[in-house]
Design a protein around this motif. Structure first.
Motif, PDB file in Angstrom:
ATOM      1  N   THR A  77      35.953  12.042 -63.998  1.00 17.16           N
ATOM      2  CA  THR A  77      35.384  13.094 -63.151  1.00 17.16           C
ATOM      3  C   THR A  77      33.867  13.145 -63.281  1.00 17.16           C
ATOM      4  OG1 THR A  77      37.415  14.381 -63.432  1.00 17.16           O
ATOM      5  CG2 THR A  77      35.480  15.555 -62.613  1.00 17.16           C
ATOM      6  N   LEU A  78      33.361  13.035 -64.496  1.00 19.06           N
ATOM      7  CA  LEU A  78      31.911  13.068 -64.725  1.00 19.06           C
ATOM      8  C   LEU A  78      31.209  11.930 -63.994  1.00 19.06           C
ATOM      9  CD1 LEU A  78      29.317  14.017 -66.220  1.00 19.06           C
ATOM     10  CD2 LEU A  78      30.002  12.498 -68.107  1.00 19.06           C
ATOM     11  N   LEU A  79      31.703  10.702 -64.176  1.00 20.39           N
ATOM     12  CA  LEU A  79      31.060   9.553 -63.536  1.00 20.39           C
ATOM     13  C   LEU A  79      31.121   9.648 -62.018  1.00 20.39           C
ATOM     14  CD1 LEU A  79      32.232   6.597 -65.826  1.00 20.39           C
ATOM     15  CD2 LEU A  79      30.037   7.789 -65.848  1.00 20.39           C
ATOM     16  N   GLY A  80      32.272  10.065 -61.516  1.00 16.32           N
ATOM     17  CA  GLY A  80      32.398  10.211 -60.069  1.00 16.32           C
ATOM     18  C   GLY A  80      31.433  11.255 -59.528  1.00 16.32           C
ATOM     19  N   LEU A  81      31.301  12.372 -60.252  1.00 20.13           N
ATOM     20  CA  LEU A  81      30.410  13.442 -59.813  1.00 20.13           C
ATOM     21  C   LEU A  81      28.957  12.977 -59.817  1.00 20.13           C
ATOM     22  CD1 LEU A  81      30.197  16.427 -58.988  1.00 20.13           C
ATOM     23  CD2 LEU A  81      29.948  16.981 -61.423  1.00 20.13           C
ATOM     24  N   LEU A  82      28.548  12.282 -60.867  1.00 18.51           N
ATOM     25  CA  LEU A  82      27.171  11.778 -60.939  1.00 18.51           C
ATOM     26  C   LEU A  82      26.890  10.783 -59.814  1.00 18.51           C
ATOM     27  CD1 LEU A  82      26.781  11.184 -64.794  1.00 18.51           C
ATOM     28  CD2 LEU A  82      25.918  13.110 -63.453  1.00 18.51           C
ATOM     29  N   ALA A  83      27.877   9.953 -59.517  1.00 18.25           N
ATOM     30  CA  ALA A  83      27.681   8.896 -58.516  1.00 18.25           C
ATOM     31  C   ALA A  83      27.550   9.455 -57.108  1.00 18.25           C
ATOM     32  CB  ALA A  83      28.845   7.902 -58.581  1.00 18.25           C
ATOM     33  N   VAL A  84      28.264  10.532 -56.802  1.00 20.16           N
ATOM     34  CA  VAL A  84      28.261  11.028 -55.413  1.00 20.16           C
ATOM     35  C   VAL A  84      27.316  12.194 -55.174  1.00 20.16           C
ATOM     36  CG1 VAL A  84      30.637  10.272 -55.056  1.00 20.16           C
ATOM     37  CG2 VAL A  84      30.190  12.635 -55.765  1.00 20.16           C
ATOM     38  N   THR A  85      26.689  12.716 -56.243  1.00 16.95           N
ATOM     39  CA  THR A  85      25.755  13.835 -56.073  1.00 16.95           C
ATOM     40  C   THR A  85      24.348  13.526 -56.561  1.00 16.95           C
ATOM     41  OG1 THR A  85      26.266  14.797 -58.238  1.00 16.95           O
ATOM     42  CG2 THR A  85      27.614  15.523 -56.352  1.00 16.95           C
ATOM     43  N   GLY A  86      24.195  12.535 -57.444  1.00 18.84           N
ATOM     44  CA  GLY A  86      22.879  12.262 -58.000  1.00 18.84           C
ATOM     45  C   GLY A  86      22.414  13.313 -58.976  1.00 18.84           C
ATOM     46  N   LEU A  87      23.318  14.145 -59.486  1.00 18.75           N
ATOM     47  CA  LEU A  87      22.940  15.142 -60.482  1.00 18.75           C
ATOM     48  C   LEU A  87      22.401  14.463 -61.737  1.00 18.75           C
ATOM     49  CD1 LEU A  87      25.908  17.721 -60.488  1.00 18.75           C
ATOM     50  CD2 LEU A  87      23.667  17.985 -59.412  1.00 18.75           C
ATOM     51  N   ARG A  88      21.496  15.130 -62.425  1.00 15.09           N
ATOM     52  CA  ARG A  88      21.110  14.688 -63.762  1.00 15.09           C
ATOM     53  C   ARG A  88      22.309  14.933 -64.678  1.00 15.09           C
ATOM     54  NH1 ARG A  88      16.758  17.788 -61.761  1.00 15.09           N
ATOM     55  NH2 ARG A  88      14.846  16.563 -61.453  1.00 15.09           N
ATOM     56  N   THR A  89      22.427  14.108 -65.729  1.00 14.71           N
ATOM     57  CA  THR A  89      23.562  14.268 -66.639  1.00 14.71           C
ATOM     58  C   THR A  89      23.591  15.660 -67.246  1.00 14.71           C
ATOM     59  OG1 THR A  89      23.346  11.914 -67.194  1.00 14.71           O
ATOM     60  CG2 THR A  89      24.726  13.251 -68.628  1.00 14.71           C
ATOM     61  N   SER A  90      22.424  16.166 -67.627  1.00 16.99           N
ATOM     62  CA  SER A  90      22.360  17.498 -68.226  1.00 16.99           C
ATOM     63  C   SER A  90      22.803  18.566 -67.235  1.00 16.99           C
ATOM     64  CB  SER A  90      20.930  17.791 -68.704  1.00 16.99           C
ATOM     65  OG  SER A  90      20.011  17.717 -67.624  1.00 16.99           O
ATOM     66  N   GLU A  91      22.540  18.338 -65.940  1.00 10.55           N
ATOM     67  CA  GLU A  91      22.940  19.307 -64.920  1.00 10.55           C
ATOM     68  C   GLU A  91      24.449  19.333 -64.756  1.00 10.55           C
ATOM     69  OE1 GLU A  91      18.881  19.077 -62.157  1.00 10.55           O
ATOM     70  OE2 GLU A  91      20.678  17.959 -61.589  1.00 10.55           O
ATOM     71  N   ALA A  92      25.066  18.162 -64.773  1.00  9.37           N
ATOM     72  CA  ALA A  92      26.523  18.107 -64.659  1.00  9.37           C
ATOM     73  C   ALA A  92      27.181  18.769 -65.862  1.00  9.37           C
ATOM     74  CB  ALA A  92      26.983  16.660 -64.532  1.00  9.37           C
ATOM     75  N   CYS A  93      26.661  18.481 -67.055  1.00 10.81           N
ATOM     76  CA  CYS A  93      27.224  19.082 -68.266  1.00 10.81           C
ATOM     77  C   CYS A  93      26.972  20.591 -68.304  1.00 10.81           C
ATOM     78  CB  CYS A  93      26.616  18.437 -69.509  1.00 10.81           C
ATOM     79  SG  CYS A  93      27.070  16.703 -69.743  1.00 10.81           S
ATOM     80  N   GLY A  94      25.901  21.033 -67.660  1.00 13.58           N
ATOM     81  CA  GLY A  94      25.545  22.443 -67.678  1.00 13.58           C
ATOM     82  C   GLY A  94      26.290  23.297 -66.674  1.00 13.58           C
ATOM     83  N   LEU A  95      27.095  22.684 -65.809  1.00 15.50           N
ATOM     84  CA  LEU A  95      27.836  23.458 -64.817  1.00 15.50           C
ATOM     85  C   LEU A  95      28.869  24.368 -65.480  1.00 15.50           C
ATOM     86  CD1 LEU A  95      28.552  20.743 -62.084  1.00 15.50           C
ATOM     87  CD2 LEU A  95      27.011  22.721 -61.857  1.00 15.50           C
ATOM     88  N   ASP A  96      28.836  25.640 -65.105  1.00 13.25           N
ATOM     89  CA  ASP A  96      29.875  26.564 -65.527  1.00 13.25           C
ATOM     90  C   ASP A  96      30.967  26.606 -64.458  1.00 13.25           C
ATOM     91  OD1 ASP A  96      28.486  27.183 -67.816  1.00 13.25           O
ATOM     92  OD2 ASP A  96      27.611  29.028 -67.007  1.00 13.25           O
ATOM     93  N   ARG A  97      32.110  27.161 -64.797  1.00 12.15           N
ATOM     94  CA  ARG A  97      33.204  27.248 -63.824  1.00 12.15           C
ATOM     95  C   ARG A  97      32.790  28.049 -62.592  1.00 12.15           C
ATOM     96  NH1 ARG A  97      38.713  27.303 -67.361  1.00 12.15           N
ATOM     97  NH2 ARG A  97      37.907  26.106 -69.123  1.00 12.15           N
ATOM     98  N   THR A  98      31.984  29.095 -62.818  1.00  9.32           N
ATOM     99  CA  THR A  98      31.546  29.915 -61.690  1.00  9.32           C
ATOM    100  C   THR A  98      30.493  29.210 -60.836  1.00  9.32           C
ATOM    101  OG1 THR A  98      29.924  30.981 -63.171  1.00  9.32           O
ATOM    102  CG2 THR A  98      32.039  32.091 -62.856  1.00  9.32           C
ATOM    103  N   ASP A  99      29.962  28.096 -61.327  1.00  9.77           N
ATOM    104  CA  ASP A  99      28.970  27.331 -60.566  1.00  9.77           C
ATOM    105  C   ASP A  99      29.624  26.355 -59.601  1.00  9.77           C
ATOM    106  OD1 ASP A  99      26.862  28.550 -61.936  1.00  9.77           O
ATOM    107  OD2 ASP A  99      26.899  27.044 -63.533  1.00  9.77           O
ATOM    108  N   VAL A 100      30.925  26.161 -59.741  1.00  6.56           N
ATOM    109  CA  VAL A 100      31.643  25.190 -58.920  1.00  6.56           C
ATOM    110  C   VAL A 100      32.538  25.948 -57.942  1.00  6.56           C
ATOM    111  CG1 VAL A 100      33.193  23.201 -58.934  1.00  6.56           C
ATOM    112  CG2 VAL A 100      31.593  23.548 -60.838  1.00  6.56           C
TER     113      VAL A 100
END
Length: 309
Positions: free
Chosen positions: A132-155
């Motif tokens: 899920t992490l790799l797929g999310l980074l690949a299709v959004t271009g998020l920084r790794t820290s941004e993906a890890c920093g997502l809370d449930r309420t942010d999604v």
């Protein structure tokens, strides 16, 4: 009398209140302050700055030296107004070099291979999280820290919207995602909630221990996945990094725009905002990451001046 250390700490605190992270900058500046204290210096001088900047037993890289000196120069400009005896190291005190690491641009086949080999990870939930992490980074271009920093309420799985908070530049932004991405995130969330019905963290992506993913601990596992997928760096280049997924996303987006004859100049601010860059200059840098992209941009420029392809 205020010491240089006190001035430095107040300066860093002020900049951080303005939203600057200053992680490596702060570490370098306080290292320089410690050097001054060790030598007994009470005034910031060019000689002291040069000696500290080049005193790196493990490295003789002039780029590294220049960046260290730049930290002192920036602080010295601030300190000069408070302590007139302060010397500001001149711009040409060391050869100034600017070098950015050439990114690895993942091909569609390499991305598919990366996602497939996540299955080697154990336990199975760890494999699902990495997929899920790799797929999310690949299709959004998020920084790794941004993906890890997502809370449930942010999604927002209903609207297909991610809210990225406290980014690199202290700002928040919203990132819309495709319905296929929303479906993948929903599938992961269901599995996560089965694994952790009583969560100990508000994070969206969690480790097998139920904690938030730590962006600093990810490179080791990513290196394992690269090896399993047989993805290597080109000759003379460094090993691909997780951050290169962001480069790949940006470059692919620009390539598609050029291939479809879109107005890239008009669309670029959209990509800048989507990626969370401070200004379009950072986004323009991706033009240099791909020979094909450079060629398409050059052809477009030639056309704009009435030339022939």
């Amino acid at each position: 009398m205020t010491t240089i250390r006190q001035h430095a700490e107040e300066y860093l605190a002020m900049r951080r209140r303005l939203g600057f992270k200053l992680t490596s900058f702060g570490e370098k500046l306080m290292s320089f302050v410690s050097y001054l204290e060790h030598t007994g210096a009470t005034v910031l001088t060019t000689e002291a700055a040069l000696t500290w900047a080049t005193s790196t037993p493990r490295s003789t890289d002039q780029v590294h030296w220049s960046r260290r000196l730049m930290v002192v120069r920036v602080f010295a400009r601030h300190l000069k107004a408070l302590e007139p005896a302060t010397e500001i190291p001149p711009d040409d005190a060391l050869p100034h070099h600017y070098r950015r690491i050439t990114p690895h641009l993942f091909t569609p086949a390499e991305l598919a291979a990366l996602l497939q080999v996540t299955g080697i990870l154990r336990p199975a939930f760890r494999a699902r999280t990495w997929h899920t992490l790799l797929g999310l980074l690949a299709v959004t271009g998020l920084r790794t820290s941004e993906a890890c920093g997502l809370d449930r309420t942010d999604v927002d799985l209903t609207s297909g919207l991610l809210t990225v908070r406290d980014t690199k530049f202290g700002k928040s932004r919203q990132v819309p995602v495709h319905t296929s991405t929303t479906a993948a995130l929903r599938k992961y969330a269901r599995e996560r909630d089965r694994q952790r019905p009583a969560p100990s963290t508000v994070a969206f992506l969690v480790s097998t221990r139920g904690t938030r993913l730590d962006a600093h601990s990810l490179p080791r596992t990513f290196a394992q996945l690269l090896e399993a997928a047989d993805i290597t760096a080109g000759e003379g280049r460094r090993r691909p990094r997780l951050h290169d997924l962001r480069h790949t996303f940006a470059t692919t987006t620009l390539l598609n725009w050029y291939r479809n004859d879109a107005d890239v100049q008009a669309k670029l601010p959209l990509l800048t905002t989507y990626l969370g860059h401070a200004d379009p200059k950072s986004t323009y840098w991706y033009l240099s990451g791909s020979p094909e992209l450079l060629s398409l941009a050059a052809t477009r420029l030639e056309h704009s001046f009435g030339g022939r392809p």
